[in-house]
Design an enzyme around this catalytic site. Structure first.
Site, PDB file in Angstrom:
ATOM      1  N   GLU A 130       0.830  -1.209   0.000  1.00 22.32           N
ATOM      2  CA  GLU A 130       0.000   0.000   0.000  1.00 22.32           C
ATOM      3  C   GLU A 130       0.866   1.261   0.000  1.00 22.32           C
ATOM      4  O   GLU A 130       0.564   2.238  -0.682  1.00 22.32           O
ATOM      5  CB  GLU A 130      -0.936   0.005   1.213  1.00 22.32           C
ATOM      6  CG  GLU A 130      -2.097  -0.963   1.101  1.00 22.32           C
ATOM      7  CD  GLU A 130      -3.021  -0.632  -0.056  1.00 22.32           C
ATOM      8  OE1 GLU A 130      -3.359   0.548  -0.249  1.00 22.32           O
ATOM      9  OE2 GLU A 130      -3.402  -1.560  -0.792  1.00 22.32           O
TER      10      GLU A 130
ATOM     11  N   CYS B  46     -12.410   1.379 -15.255  1.00 22.15           N
ATOM     12  CA  CYS B  46     -12.744   2.791 -15.010  1.00 22.15           C
ATOM     13  C   CYS B  46     -11.488   3.658 -15.057  1.00 22.15           C
ATOM     14  O   CYS B  46     -11.211   4.439 -14.158  1.00 22.15           O
ATOM     15  CB  CYS B  46     -13.462   2.935 -13.668  1.00 22.15           C
ATOM     16  SG  CYS B  46     -14.364   4.499 -13.494  1.00 22.15           S
TER      17      CYS B  46
ATOM     18  N   CYS C  72     -16.788   1.121 -20.279  1.00 23.51           N
ATOM     19  CA  CYS C  72     -18.080   1.099 -19.571  1.00 23.51           C
ATOM     20  C   CYS C  72     -18.918  -0.137 -19.915  1.00 23.51           C
ATOM     21  O   CYS C  72     -19.658  -0.643 -19.071  1.00 23.51           O
ATOM     22  CB  CYS C  72     -18.872   2.364 -19.881  1.00 23.51           C
ATOM     23  SG  CYS C  72     -18.034   3.870 -19.318  1.00 23.51           S
TER      24      CYS C  72
ATOM     25  N   CYS D  95     -18.401  -2.829 -17.431  1.00 27.26           N
ATOM     26  CA  CYS D  95     -18.398  -2.426 -16.015  1.00 27.26           C
ATOM     27  C   CYS D  95     -19.636  -2.944 -15.291  1.00 27.26           C
ATOM     28  O   CYS D  95     -20.766  -2.768 -15.774  1.00 27.26           O
ATOM     29  CB  CYS D  95     -18.333  -0.899 -15.907  1.00 27.26           C
ATOM     30  SG  CYS D  95     -18.396  -0.327 -14.193  1.00 27.26           S
TER      31      CYS D  95
ATOM     32  N   CYS E 276     -24.608   4.212 -13.145  1.00 31.98           N
ATOM     33  CA  CYS E 276     -23.477   5.149 -13.033  1.00 31.98           C
ATOM     34  C   CYS E 276     -23.858   6.470 -13.694  1.00 31.98           C
ATOM     35  O   CYS E 276     -24.174   6.511 -14.890  1.00 31.98           O
ATOM     36  CB  CYS E 276     -22.245   4.554 -13.712  1.00 31.98           C
ATOM     37  SG  CYS E 276     -20.875   5.722 -13.866  1.00 31.98           S
TER      38      CYS E 276
END
Length: 362
Positions: A48, A205, A212, A215, A221
């Site tokens: 991370e 994205c 899209c 997705c 959305c």
């Protein structure tokens, strides 16, 4: 142009469906083979921190080398900062490595070598913000707590139709509200949900040309419905990037070169670099101040190094020490053979200059 409606409020029957769709998609189509996708909080934390401001493809080899050198948090805590910085060299944003080292020492000293299992406590460690703490807690301890990194901001801003640049406090606050509201109801889904948000933002994205059609969130959305994928999230306002210049001294004494330990904070903090002066004219004065009798060589071609906040033009100045090395190898300065200098914790542009100028040093 579609009508711009105000953003939806984070409530209503769609919200649980958001997490369910994302978890299903992640389990079928998400990433499952990254080297840090384990239950070990040390590796998740390390990944991370490395992934802040840095792409996955860049991070993977660094992560693998780092874990080979420091397999546990105890190994990292016991290492010297020089060793840690040397393994970080090239990844940039070096305050991350300094905080990593401090945090490892805190985990050993304050938590008996075990990472805390709550995001609230994890966020108190150096270099761990709210989103990073939540990612560790979500992946390793299935805590229901939201993340909001750059990719996730883009996913949520598009899906919820949140206007404004996400780097602005008010906009970020609104995105945190959404991130909290959209969490899955079951804690067991947290690892897949958290990874799913990251995966979706890194793949379908994407910033430009989002896919899209594939997705799982496209049906509701706002950006997709209104054809505003290119507008959301709102881009960062343009600003002029300042230009700076420096002269780096390549001071040779026989087969050695002089390196300077940089201050612990600031750019390249705690790393080894070349002594710097304002320009070539100041180089002689600097050498005299260190008791060095020298011969100035030619200034090399300028090297441009681009930081996030400014651009730095570096002019390398070759200098040969005649006779004794003076008193310079005291305190912050040290003479290095080229091979050893290249193994030290040095910034990328210094490495480039040493490799360009180093033929007479090996």
């Amino acid at each position: 142009m579609a009508n711009h409606h105000t953003a939806l409020t984070p409530s209503g029957p769609r919200l649980p469906a958001f997490a369910q769709r994302l978890v299903r998609w992640q389990r079928a189509h998400g990433r499952h083979d990254l080297p840090w996708q384990v239950s070990d909080p040390y590796r998740v934390w390390l990944s991370e921190i490395m992934l802040q401001q840095t792409q996955v493809a860049t991070v993977v080899p660094y992560f693998e080398r780092f874990v080979a050198a420091f397999p546990t948090v105890a190994d990292l805590a016991a290492a010297s900062l020089d060793q840690v910085l040397a393994h970080w060299a090239g990844l940039g944003y070096y305050s991350r490595a300094r905080n990593l080292h401090k945090a490892a020492q805190m985990v050993m000293a304050c938590f008996a070598g075990q990472f805390p299992d709550s995001a609230a406590v994890l966020a108190e460690l150096p270099g761990i913000g709210r989103s990073t703490a939540a990612a560790i807690a979500g992946f390793c301890f299935a805590e229901r707590t939201p993340i909001l990194d750059g990719n996730v901001k883009r996913v949520l801003a598009r899906w919820a139709g949140v206007e404004g640049f996400p780097g602005e406090k008010a906009v970020e606050k609104q995105l945190w509200v959404w991130a909290e509201a959209l969490l899955p109801e079951s804690a067991a889904d947290m690892p897949a949900y958290t990874q799913g948000l990251m995966d979706l933002g890194a793949s379908l994205c994407s910033r430009s040309k989002p896919a899209c059609a594939a997705c799982p969130l496209r049906d509701d959305c706002r950006a997709h419905i209104e054809g505003r994928q290119a507008e959301l999230p709102t881009r960062k306002p343009k600003r002029v990037v300042p230009e700076r210049a420096t002269c780096m001294l390549l001071i040779r004494h026989g087969d050695r070169i002089l390196l300077e330990k940089r201050p612990p904070t600031g750019i390249w903090g705690g790393m080894w670099g070349l002594p710097e002066v304002a320009d070539s004219a100041a180089a002689l004065a600097w050498c005299e101040s260190q008791g060095l009798r020298v011969k100035l060589g030619a200034a090399g071609p300028a090297l441009l190094h681009v930081f996030t906040h400014f651009r730095l033009t570096i002019v390398p100045q070759a200098i040969e020490v005649l006779g004794e090395a003076g008193r310079v190898a005291e305190g912050a300065y040290q003479w290095y053979r080229l091979h050893d200098a290249l193994e030290a914790a040095i910034p990328v542009p210094v490495r480039k200059l040493l490799l360009q100028q180093g033929s007479g040093l090996d």
